[in-house]
Scaffold this active site. Sequence first.
Site, mmCIF file in Angstrom:
data_model
loop_
_atom_site.group_PDB
_atom_site.id
_atom_site.type_symbol
_atom_site.label_atom_id
_atom_site.label_comp_id
_atom_site.label_asym_id
_atom_site.label_seq_id
_atom_site.Cartn_x
_atom_site.Cartn_y
_atom_site.Cartn_z
ATOM 1 N N SER A 83 -0.547 5.760 -2.870
ATOM 2 C CA SER A 83 0.830 5.851 -3.673
ATOM 3 C C SER A 83 -0.137 5.450 -5.248
ATOM 4 C CB SER A 83 1.016 3.938 -4.012
ATOM 5 O OG SER A 83 -0.364 3.024 -3.506
ATOM 6 N N CYS A 84 -0.980 6.285 -5.539
ATOM 7 C CA CYS A 84 -1.393 7.472 -6.648
ATOM 8 C C CYS A 84 -0.301 8.313 -7.163
ATOM 9 C CB CYS A 84 -2.744 7.721 -6.700
ATOM 10 S SG CYS A 84 -3.720 6.832 -6.625
ATOM 11 N N ILE A 85 -0.124 8.796 -8.235
ATOM 12 C CA ILE A 85 0.473 9.835 -8.404
ATOM 13 C C ILE A 85 0.213 10.814 -8.390
ATOM 14 C CG2 ILE A 85 1.542 9.060 -10.966
ATOM 15 C CD1 ILE A 85 4.761 10.021 -10.060
ATOM 16 N N GLY A 107 3.031 8.862 -4.962
ATOM 17 C CA GLY A 107 3.508 7.310 -4.703
ATOM 18 C C GLY A 107 4.218 6.982 -3.996
#
Lengths: 158, 204
Positions: A28-30, A97
Site C-alpha cells: 500500500s506504499c506508493i 497503493g
Amino acid sequence: MSEEIHIKTAELVVSHNDNILKSGSIGSCIVITLYDTKKRIGGMAHAMLPHRKNKMKNYEVKPTEAKYVDEAVDNLMKGIKDMGGDITALEAKIIGGATMFKKLSGDKFGIGYRNIEKAKKVLQSHKIKIEKEDTGGSNGKMVEFNLANGVIHISTNI
Amino acid sequence: MAKKITSFEIDQLKEITNIGAGNASTALSHMLGKKVQMTVPESYVGKIEEVQRNFGEASDKVLALFLKMHGDLEGAMAMIFKPEDALSFMEILTKKKKKSLDEMDELDESSILEVGNILLGASITALAKFLDLNITHTIPDMTVNMLGAIMDTVLLEIGSDSEEILAFKVNLHFSDDNIGGDIYYIFDPAASGIILKATKEKVK
C-alpha cells in the site's frame, strides 16, 4: 557506467546518467518518480503515508526523507532542481497503493487509496503531469526506473 | 512513543506473544495430530519505516493470512507460509495435492483460512485470558503476494496513526517434516502499553 541504486522505504534518490533506481517490494506504499526528459535527470521516492500528522515546530525535512507523499514530491523537485534539472518540465509516474486485504480495509479509504489520491493532488498542485500510473489493485510491485530513457519497469512475484 | 519502551518491557511482550503462540501450536498439534515446534519470538520495534526495512527487501512470494484484533486493545496478527508449505498444509487438510498456489480452489482457500482462524483465534483467546482483557478478532483475510509488500500493508493497517510499531515473529513447524509458517503479532504503542499494564496487574 550505469549503476543500480536501491531506494529504501521512506527514502528518495535523485540521479542522472544511465543509472537505474530500484524500489523494494511495495504494497500500500506508493512509488513516485519524476523525470526531466531533456536532461535525463530523475528521482524515485518510496512514500508510506499521505502526509505528516503532527508537524513539530522547527522540524526540517531531510532531503532524503520521503515517508510522506507531499514531502516526498517536494524533496524530489528540490533534488532535481539542485542537479540542474528543469522542474517546470517534469513528467511523473506513480505506482503502488495496493489494497491486499479487501475484507479488512475496504476498497476505498484504505491507506493505499489515500496515498494514490494524495499523490495525484500534490502533483496536480505543482502542475506536474502524471504520464502513467499503475496504482491500486491487490498486488505488490517492484519498480525499476531507468534514467537513460525514463522507462519504468514494474515486476511482481505472485 | 512518548516514553521509550525498555528492553525489559520488550522481553515481557515477547513472553506474552510466546504464551499466545504456544496455544496456537497446541491447537495445530491437536488439529493434525503432529508434533509442533516453535521458535523463541523475535522482536522488531521502532518507527514504522525502520521495521518495514527489515522486511521490505523480501520479494519472495508467500501466502499470508491477516486478521485484526479489537476490544480492549487494537492490534493485528498475520500468518505467513512459503508457497510449498501452504500447499502441504492444504494437502493435509483437503487430501488433494496441488502443484502451485495458482491452482488453489475455493476449498483450499477456505481450508487454509480456517487453519488461520483456529490458530490465530486460539492464540488471541489465550492472550485475552491471561491478561484479563476483552479481545475479539475479525475473521482472517488471505492474499498471495510478495512478503515485503504484505508487511508494508500490514504495518500500515496498524501503525498509520502512531507511526511506531511493535512486531513479534514466531515460527511454528512440524517436528518431523519441517513444514510450518511464521506468526506475527503487531501492536501499536498504545496496545503495548495496555498489555504491559495488564501484565503488571497479573504478576503483582
